[in-house]
Design a protein around this motif. Sequence first.
Motif, short mmCIF file in Angstrom:
data_model
loop_
_atom_site.label_atom_id
_atom_site.label_comp_id
_atom_site.label_asym_id
_atom_site.label_seq_id
_atom_site.Cartn_x
_atom_site.Cartn_y
_atom_site.Cartn_z
N SER A 141 0.84 -1.17 -0.11
CA SER A 141 0.10 -0.11 0.21
C SER A 141 0.98 1.26 0.02
CB SER A 141 -0.93 0.14 1.20
OG SER A 141 -0.21 0.20 2.52
N ALA A 142 2.11 1.07 0.52
CA ALA A 142 3.08 2.24 0.41
C ALA A 142 4.44 1.66 -0.11
CB ALA A 142 3.14 2.91 1.64
N PRO A 143 4.58 1.13 -1.12
CA PRO A 143 5.91 0.74 -1.69
C PRO A 143 6.86 1.56 -1.37
CG PRO A 143 4.19 0.77 -3.55
CD PRO A 143 3.71 1.17 -2.46
N GLY A 144 8.29 1.28 -1.24
CA GLY A 144 9.53 1.97 -1.10
C GLY A 144 9.36 2.91 0.34
N ALA A 145 8.37 2.64 1.42
CA ALA A 145 8.52 3.17 2.67
C ALA A 145 9.16 2.35 3.58
CB ALA A 145 6.89 3.55 3.24
N GLY A 146 9.55 1.01 3.25
CA GLY A 146 10.21 0.15 4.36
C GLY A 146 11.67 -0.13 4.07
N ASP A 147 11.99 -1.29 4.53
CA ASP A 147 13.36 -1.51 4.40
C ASP A 147 13.48 -2.74 3.97
OD1 ASP A 147 12.53 -2.90 6.59
OD2 ASP A 147 13.92 -2.19 7.94
N THR A 148 12.73 -3.36 3.04
CA THR A 148 12.82 -4.77 2.47
C THR A 148 13.48 -4.70 1.26
OG1 THR A 148 10.86 -4.57 1.12
CG2 THR A 148 10.51 -5.50 3.44
N PRO A 149 14.12 -5.71 0.61
CA PRO A 149 14.83 -5.60 -0.45
C PRO A 149 13.98 -4.91 -1.67
CG PRO A 149 15.28 -7.72 0.37
CD PRO A 149 14.17 -7.06 1.16
N PHE A 150 12.64 -5.38 -1.86
CA PHE A 150 11.88 -4.69 -2.93
C PHE A 150 11.53 -3.21 -2.53
CE2 PHE A 150 7.78 -3.33 -4.32
CZ PHE A 150 7.94 -3.46 -5.74
N ASP A 151 11.60 -2.43 -1.32
CA ASP A 151 11.51 -1.23 -1.05
C ASP A 151 12.63 -0.73 -1.52
OD1 ASP A 151 8.85 -0.97 0.39
OD2 ASP A 151 9.71 -2.10 1.86
N ASN A 163 9.72 7.27 -15.07
CA ASN A 163 8.73 6.52 -14.36
C ASN A 163 7.63 7.15 -13.53
OD1 ASN A 163 10.12 3.91 -15.18
ND2 ASN A 163 11.25 3.84 -13.67
N ASP A 164 6.67 6.55 -13.50
CA ASP A 164 5.50 7.18 -12.32
C ASP A 164 5.44 6.15 -11.30
OD1 ASP A 164 2.80 7.46 -11.45
OD2 ASP A 164 2.37 8.42 -13.10
N ALA A 165 5.57 6.73 -10.16
CA ALA A 165 5.70 5.87 -8.90
C ALA A 165 4.09 5.31 -8.73
CB ALA A 165 6.09 6.78 -7.93
N ALA A 166 3.12 6.00 -8.98
CA ALA A 166 1.74 5.49 -8.88
C ALA A 166 1.58 4.22 -9.61
CB ALA A 166 0.72 6.43 -9.11
#
Length: 243
Positions: A141-151, A163-166
């Motif tokens: 729901s808020a990608p990039g806000a955490g500290d996982t590899p995908f974030d 690129n468009d973040a949404a």
Amino acid sequence: MTANLTGGVTMRYVDLPAGDPADAVPVLLLHGFGTNFGMNWRAAGWPQALGGAGLRVLGPDLRGHGGSDKPLDEASYLPERFTGDLLGLLDELAVDRVDVVGYSMGSRLAWDLALTAPDRVRRAVLGGFGPVNAFAGADLSAPGAGDTPFDDVFRTVAALPGNDAAVLAACARGQAARPFAGEPRPVGVPLLFVSGARDTLAKGAEDLAARCGGAHVEIPGRDHANAVSSRIFRQAVVDFLVG
């Protein structure tokens, strides 16, 4: 060039002509999340390497990426939507069968294409890809806000020009709605897995290759970000496709 595909989505792609032999099976290159054909493949020297082996290269910008249309609803990014796009492109170009080379998200889509339409895929290469859940622990729901590899990946690609973040967030949610499963496997399609020795997102690639009866090549010292530019990777693919 552009093609009008499933759901009214327009795909931008390049079609680089074959060398000798002219009837060689074309190679379909599928880029990773948040990149495009130019960033993932052209900049890393892939058209030259494949063209030098006489191969025709088909290089789409996947929906949500590059010069292709970028719908905002996450249902547009379910894996089957991408598969429909790719089959539509092959039909439009009157290409019966391809070799598929994917990287990261593109490898997941290469797997799905080989599983859905094995008669259209002669061989498949899955780079930067393993059985691990790429979205594990991430709050989509808020990608990039955490500290996982995908974030970490999301923050990097969301900042790239064009690129468009949404849109990328919708793409991530669409992909995550269909978690990868190693079963069933593609039948009758030889598989090659390639991963960097330091690529945590491709962890388990060697085991997955073994379960599928495929081959695996590990690239020393490379991680998820730089394995795709490796000469070892390019040569392994050329050997697999034409050797």
